[in-house]
Scaffold this motif. Structure first.
Motif, mmCIF file in Angstrom:
data_model
loop_
_atom_site.group_PDB
_atom_site.id
_atom_site.type_symbol
_atom_site.label_atom_id
_atom_site.label_comp_id
_atom_site.label_asym_id
_atom_site.label_seq_id
_atom_site.Cartn_x
_atom_site.Cartn_y
_atom_site.Cartn_z
ATOM 1 N N LYS A 141 -3.683 3.295 -6.245
ATOM 2 C CA LYS A 141 -2.310 3.584 -6.248
ATOM 3 C C LYS A 141 -1.540 3.767 -7.770
ATOM 4 O O LYS A 141 -0.381 3.720 -7.648
ATOM 5 C CB LYS A 141 -1.666 2.042 -5.851
ATOM 6 N N GLU A 191 9.009 0.574 0.212
ATOM 7 C CA GLU A 191 9.016 -0.701 -0.181
ATOM 8 C C GLU A 191 10.243 -0.801 -1.006
ATOM 9 O O GLU A 191 10.759 -0.059 -1.611
ATOM 10 C CB GLU A 191 7.945 -1.174 -0.981
ATOM 11 N N GLU A 242 4.101 4.220 1.603
ATOM 12 C CA GLU A 242 4.150 2.945 1.739
ATOM 13 C C GLU A 242 5.855 2.692 1.445
ATOM 14 O O GLU A 242 6.023 2.748 -0.060
ATOM 15 C CB GLU A 242 3.340 2.066 1.082
ATOM 16 N N ASP A 272 5.161 3.282 -2.554
ATOM 17 C CA ASP A 272 3.647 2.777 -3.183
ATOM 18 C C ASP A 272 2.831 3.609 -2.498
ATOM 19 O O ASP A 272 2.108 3.535 -1.584
ATOM 20 C CB ASP A 272 3.515 1.249 -2.749
ATOM 21 N N ALA A 296 2.909 -6.390 -4.070
ATOM 22 C CA ALA A 296 2.374 -7.329 -3.247
ATOM 23 C C ALA A 296 1.595 -6.418 -2.217
ATOM 24 O O ALA A 296 2.345 -5.573 -1.489
ATOM 25 C CB ALA A 296 3.616 -7.979 -2.683
ATOM 26 N N THR A 338 4.762 -3.114 1.952
ATOM 27 C CA THR A 338 5.422 -2.250 3.096
ATOM 28 C C THR A 338 5.014 -2.670 4.596
ATOM 29 O O THR A 338 4.190 -3.461 4.712
ATOM 30 C CB THR A 338 4.250 -0.893 2.661
HETATM 31 MN MN MN Z 1 2.255 -1.260 -1.161
#
Ligand code: MN
Length: 278
Positions: free
Chosen positions: A163, A121, A119, A150, A70, A233
């Motif tokens: 990513k 998460e 990030e 991430d 997301a 995040t």
């Molecule tokens: Mn992310």
């Protein structure tokens, strides 16, 4: 219960010992994916297996069918990125399953001259096939939870490019089964880089919570056992550098630590493809 992977084998923790589930599995595909998918049928058979010394923890799932993620799912992160859209506008994206790495890492920075961020998460692991599941039934399809980073190169390329580098999805150190976490939308999540606190938030601030993410993802694609969903995040993302130690800690889930290396980094100009010009 904690589902782990050690020495390439999937199993669970019993106290500090490892219970190797291999005798219960077919050996086809990722053993953790099979363990998650057959969990309900295994019943008490795990209890009959012996304790073994734990050799060290690896990524609890190495080859999930897919990693769904997301973007822009916390308001404070949307503001720090100076964007006006959220997950509700952007939808979900996919990360390459080959980007997974485990506790310790290392995360490999690809470029010497591009910003690459952490990030932190919360990630959920799908336990049961799901298609068009309503939010109020969504948690029935969640097997458990794990910490996820991430890792992201900043820039204009599609998210799935920026990513999906190898090592850009550290997960672990284990999967905590969902029965231990009755409300995933009320968990503290923190991230440190070299002991400096960068991210400090609560999953209560998710724009789409865990139920909504499962429902939404299942309205697009069939969710299968072992699939991962990264929930997004909060504010506090920032650049990583060679030698950094990144730690993510999520209440009731655990703590994941990885190192960062630039040993294989190259200038962007060297890596970038040259478009053919007529
Ligand atoms: Mn992310």
């Amino acid at each position: 219960m904690r589902v782990v992977r050690s020495a390439g084998r999937a199993g669970v923790l019993r106290g500090n010992a490892f219970v190797d589930a291999t005798p219960l599995l077919s050996g086809i595909g990722d053993p953790t994916v099979e363990l998650v998918g057959s969990w309900a049928q295994l019943g008490g058979r795990l209890d009959e297996l012996p304790d073994e010394p734990l050799a060290g923890l690896e990524a609890p799932i190495v080859r999930p069918g897919k990693i769904i993620a997301a973007p822009a799912n916390y308001g404070d992160h949307v503001r720090e990125m100076e964007i006006t859209v959220t997950v509700a506008d952007l939808g979900l994206f996919l990360k390459a399953p080959t980007s997974i790495t485990g506790p310790g890492g290392p995360v490999e920075l690809p470029y010497t001259d591009r910003r690459t961020d952490q990030e932190a998460e919360l990630a959920l692991v799908v336990g049961r096939r799901a298609r068009h599941v309503p939010p109020d039934r969504a948690l029935d399809h969640v097997f458990g939870y794990t910490c996820l980073l991430d890792i992201t190169v900043r820039g204009s390329e599609d998210r799935s490019t920026r990513k999906s580098f190898d090592t850009f999805t550290p997960i672990g150190p284990w999967i905590v089964t969902a029965d231990e976490i009755p409300d995933p939308d009320r968990l503290t999540i923190r991230c440190w880089v070299n002991d400096v606190l960068r991210q400090d938030a609560n999953t209560a601030d998710l724009i789409f919570g865990v139920r909504e993410l499962v429902a939404y993802a299942s309205s697009v694609m069939t969710l299968e056992p072992g699939d991962l969903i990264a929930t997004g995040t909060p504010a506090g993302v920032g650049p990583l550098a060679h030698g950094d130690l990144v730690a993510v800690e999520i209440e009731q889930v655990g703590r994941l630590e990885v190192t960062v290396t630039a040993a294989h980094a190259a200038p962007w100009e060297n890596a970038r493809p040259s478009p053919a010009i007529d």
